[in-house]
Scaffold this active site. Structure first.
Site, PDB file in Angstrom:
ATOM      1  NE  ARG A  22      -1.438 -31.256 -24.841  1.00 13.75           N
ATOM      2  CZ  ARG A  22      -2.561 -31.386 -24.456  1.00 13.75           C
ATOM      3  NH1 ARG A  22      -2.694 -32.166 -23.289  1.00 13.75           N
ATOM      4  NH2 ARG A  22      -3.517 -30.709 -24.704  1.00 13.75           N
ATOM      5  NE  ARG A  26      -2.399 -33.286 -16.907  1.00 11.18           N
ATOM      6  CZ  ARG A  26      -3.671 -32.906 -17.712  1.00 11.18           C
ATOM      7  NH1 ARG A  26      -4.368 -32.581 -16.537  1.00 11.18           N
ATOM      8  NH2 ARG A  26      -3.818 -33.085 -18.621  1.00 11.18           N
ATOM      9  NE  ARG A  35      -0.929 -28.522 -13.927  1.00  9.57           N
ATOM     10  CZ  ARG A  35      -2.209 -27.922 -13.387  1.00  9.57           C
ATOM     11  NH1 ARG A  35      -1.872 -27.672 -12.099  1.00  9.57           N
ATOM     12  NH2 ARG A  35      -2.986 -27.488 -14.257  1.00  9.57           N
ATOM     13  CG  ASP A  72      -2.481 -25.050 -24.413  1.00 13.82           C
ATOM     14  OD1 ASP A  72      -2.380 -26.180 -24.080  1.00 13.82           O
ATOM     15  OD2 ASP A  72      -3.582 -24.593 -24.880  1.00 13.82           O
ATOM     16  CE1 TYR A 150     -10.418 -26.311 -26.477  1.00 16.27           C
ATOM     17  CE2 TYR A 150      -9.507 -26.409 -28.712  1.00 16.27           C
ATOM     18  CZ  TYR A 150      -9.635 -27.044 -27.558  1.00 16.27           C
ATOM     19  OH  TYR A 150      -9.292 -28.392 -27.151  1.00 16.27           O
TER      20      TYR A 150
HETATM   21  O1  CP3 Z   1       3.430 -31.364 -26.507  1.00 17.36           O
HETATM   22  C1  CP3 Z   1       3.754 -30.661 -25.648  1.00 17.36           C
HETATM   23  O2  CP3 Z   1       4.341 -31.466 -24.664  1.00 17.36           O
HETATM   24  C2  CP3 Z   1       3.909 -29.208 -25.544  1.00 17.36           C
HETATM   25  C3  CP3 Z   1       2.942 -28.441 -25.126  1.00 17.36           C
HETATM   26  C4  CP3 Z   1       1.648 -28.472 -25.490  1.00 17.36           C
HETATM   27  C5  CP3 Z   1       0.591 -28.324 -24.447  1.00 17.36           C
HETATM   28  N1  CP3 Z   1      -0.601 -28.395 -25.129  1.00 17.36           N
HETATM   29  C6  CP3 Z   1       0.569 -28.339 -22.870  1.00 17.36           C
HETATM   30  C7  CP3 Z   1      -0.524 -28.925 -22.363  1.00 17.36           C
HETATM   31  C8  CP3 Z   1       1.138 -28.438 -26.525  1.00 17.36           C
HETATM   32  C9  CP3 Z   1       1.677 -28.619 -28.229  1.00 17.36           C
HETATM   33  C10 CP3 Z   1      -0.318 -28.355 -26.412  1.00 17.36           C
HETATM   34  C11 CP3 Z   1      -1.133 -28.345 -27.552  1.00 17.36           C
HETATM   35  C12 CP3 Z   1      -2.676 -28.303 -27.410  1.00 17.36           C
HETATM   36  N2  CP3 Z   1      -3.494 -27.581 -26.555  1.00 17.36           N
HETATM   37  C13 CP3 Z   1      -3.798 -28.823 -28.161  1.00 17.36           C
HETATM   38  C14 CP3 Z   1      -3.372 -29.450 -29.611  1.00 17.36           C
HETATM   39  C15 CP3 Z   1      -3.062 -30.823 -29.202  1.00 17.36           C
HETATM   40  C16 CP3 Z   1      -4.078 -31.912 -28.957  1.00 17.36           C
HETATM   41  O3  CP3 Z   1      -3.840 -32.342 -27.851  1.00 17.36           O
HETATM   42  O4  CP3 Z   1      -5.170 -31.750 -29.739  1.00 17.36           O
HETATM   43  C17 CP3 Z   1      -5.134 -28.720 -27.634  1.00 17.36           C
HETATM   44  C18 CP3 Z   1      -6.434 -28.995 -28.328  1.00 17.36           C
HETATM   45  C19 CP3 Z   1      -4.756 -27.650 -26.589  1.00 17.36           C
HETATM   46  C20 CP3 Z   1      -5.992 -27.161 -25.522  1.00 17.36           C
HETATM   47  C21 CP3 Z   1      -5.859 -27.947 -24.528  1.00 17.36           C
HETATM   48  N3  CP3 Z   1      -4.728 -27.375 -23.449  1.00 17.36           N
HETATM   49  C22 CP3 Z   1      -6.595 -28.883 -23.529  1.00 17.36           C
HETATM   50  C23 CP3 Z   1      -7.657 -29.400 -24.469  1.00 17.36           C
HETATM   51  C24 CP3 Z   1      -5.880 -29.239 -22.206  1.00 17.36           C
HETATM   52  C25 CP3 Z   1      -6.708 -30.148 -21.348  1.00 17.36           C
HETATM   53  C26 CP3 Z   1      -6.275 -31.515 -21.324  1.00 17.36           C
HETATM   54  C27 CP3 Z   1      -5.255 -31.912 -20.694  1.00 17.36           C
HETATM   55  O5  CP3 Z   1      -4.482 -32.729 -21.196  1.00 17.36           O
HETATM   56  O6  CP3 Z   1      -5.208 -31.393 -19.518  1.00 17.36           O
HETATM   57  C28 CP3 Z   1      -4.885 -28.380 -22.054  1.00 17.36           C
HETATM   58  C29 CP3 Z   1      -3.968 -28.294 -21.036  1.00 17.36           C
HETATM   59  C30 CP3 Z   1      -2.503 -28.636 -21.253  1.00 17.36           C
HETATM   60  N4  CP3 Z   1      -1.820 -28.232 -22.190  1.00 17.36           N
HETATM   61  C31 CP3 Z   1      -1.613 -29.472 -20.282  1.00 17.36           C
HETATM   62  C32 CP3 Z   1      -0.263 -29.499 -20.925  1.00 17.36           C
HETATM   63  C33 CP3 Z   1       0.977 -30.092 -20.443  1.00 17.36           C
HETATM   64  C34 CP3 Z   1      -1.921 -30.141 -19.142  1.00 17.36           C
HETATM   65  C35 CP3 Z   1      -2.128 -28.905 -18.272  1.00 17.36           C
HETATM   66  C36 CP3 Z   1      -1.958 -29.193 -16.668  1.00 17.36           C
HETATM   67  O7  CP3 Z   1      -0.603 -29.385 -16.203  1.00 17.36           O
HETATM   68  O8  CP3 Z   1      -2.811 -29.421 -15.813  1.00 17.36           O
END
Ligand code: CP3
Length: 333
Positions: A22, A26, A35, A72, A150
């Site tokens: 990640r 943000r 974004r 994602d 999910y």
């Molecule tokens: O790592 C990176 O920088 C690359 C991009 C990436 C994202 N999500 C961007 C993202 C990767 C590799 C993921 C993986 C992901 N997404 C997982 C597996 C890793 C983990 O964290 O367990 C999971 C379970 C998800 C599902 C997901 N996407 C959730 C639960 C959320 C909400 C929680 C949160 O942090 O907001 C997201 C949203 C998400 N995915 C964001 C980002 C940058 C935040 C979105 C925003 O900008 O509001």
């Protein structure tokens, strides 16, 4: 050869290369601005120019050894026909949830939308073209089990929903896992062919399964993906929470490296198997000497192995940028 590919080829590099799960997100002001400009998270993911920029931002700022594709894990269910929304408050939503439906019928009737993934593969191409040669581009997808949790619940964290579905309707659940596995392998292959030099499989909800479930729903589909694409590029497996099942996961899936969560120990893993991790994201949030101590401990833990420094899970969005700089400084001196 870029340091991360050296490590994935089972050679130790000193100091180890680094990237953070990640790393785009943000906690970065330039990400929040991007974004905003895109209008939302999914729009950002599906606009290759902007998604490529989001992918490159953390590498530019911190000099990480890898860029990870900005996307994602939930885009795979979206391509399978579920609707996907990322609200600003709660977590992501998939609708309609599959729980309570007949899985064979729901899967049969679901409108496949593979074209939804095309802009993401285009992002891969653009990033690889823009990235310096010594930096590695990582592709990724969710583990089939985690993606299934999910798809069934419509949201994260409700693993029981998926476990119950698997127990009540093993045939339907198996069809679901196979559908996800096939699309995931194809999607990862496309990422590799267009520029991803290694891929990571995020099985974030692999913990808390029975021995039989872990074998059937985590190990087996992961092995199938590795068998399909593992000759194209190295695969990093991240079975978060696998605990004592970690060694079996590494052995039986054939992944080229394992990513360790902050609670994982490398006991039972072959000495030359590359490992990634496992700095506690909370220590990065805390910063200061607590962070220094944690980085030193992780480096000492994996001193004799091929190692990529990373977190045990994604970076917390409240993490100050100065703490990330401090981690890189501590590592590279
Ligand atoms: O790592 C990176 O920088 C690359 C991009 C990436 C994202 N999500 C961007 C993202 C990767 C590799 C993921 C993986 C992901 N997404 C997982 C597996 C890793 C983990 O964290 O367990 C999971 C379970 C998800 C599902 C997901 N996407 C959730 C639960 C959320 C909400 C929680 C949160 O942090 O907001 C997201 C949203 C998400 N995915 C964001 C980002 C940058 C935040 C979105 C925003 O900008 O509001």
């Amino acid at each position: 050869m870029p340091p991360i590919l050296e490590v994935l080829a089972r050679r130790r590099v000193d100091p180890p290369p680094v990237w953070l799960m990640r790393q785009a997100g943000r906690y970065l002001p330039e990400y929040r601005e991007l974004r905003e400009r895109a209008g939302g998270f999914l729009d950002l993911v599906c606009t290759p120019d902007l998604a490529a920029e989001a992918t490159l931002q953390p590498v530019r700022r911190f000099g990480f050894d890898a860029a990870i594709l900005f996307s994602d894990i939930l885009v795979v269910p979206w391509a399978l026909g579920q609707e996907l929304a990322f609200g600003s408050e709660e977590g992501p939503r998939l609708s309609p949830p599959l729980a309570g439906q007949s899985l064979p019928l729901a899967l049969f009737a679901m409108a496949n939308r593979p074209e939804r993934l095309k802009p993401i593969v285009e992002t891969v191409r653009q990033v690889r073209a823009a990235l310096p040669e010594d930096k590695v581009l990582l592709g990724f997808a969710g583990g089939p089990w985690t993606v299934a949790t999910y798809m069934l619940a419509g949201e994260g964290g409700r693993v029981e929903e998926a476990r119950l579905a698997a127990l009540k309707d093993p045939f339907g659940f198996r069809m679901l896992i196979e559908r996800i596995t096939n699309v995931t392998a194809g999607f990862l292959a496309a990422q590799i062919v267009h520029g991803a030099q290694a891929v990571q499989i995020f099985d974030s909800w692999a913990g808390q399964l029975s021995v039989a479930e872990f074998e059937r729903w985590v190990i087996r589909p992961t092995r199938q993906i590795v068998e399909t694409i593992g000759h194209l590029a190295p695969v990093i497996g991240f079975p978060r929470g696998a605990g004592s099942r970690l060694a079996a996961y590494a052995r039986e899936t054939g992944v080229h490296a394992v990513a360790l969560d902050e609670g994982a120990v490398p006991d039972g893993l072959p000495d030359d198997l590359p490992v990634q991790g496992n700095v506690d994201p909370l220590a990065l949030l805390a910063g200061g000497e607590a962070l220094d101590r944690e980085v030193d401990a992780v480096l000492a833990r994996f001193r004799d192995r091929p190692h990529i420094l990373n977190l045990g899970h994604g970076i917390d969005k409240a993490t100050p940028i100065a703490h990330v700089e401090r981690l890189v400084q501590r590592l590279r001196g």
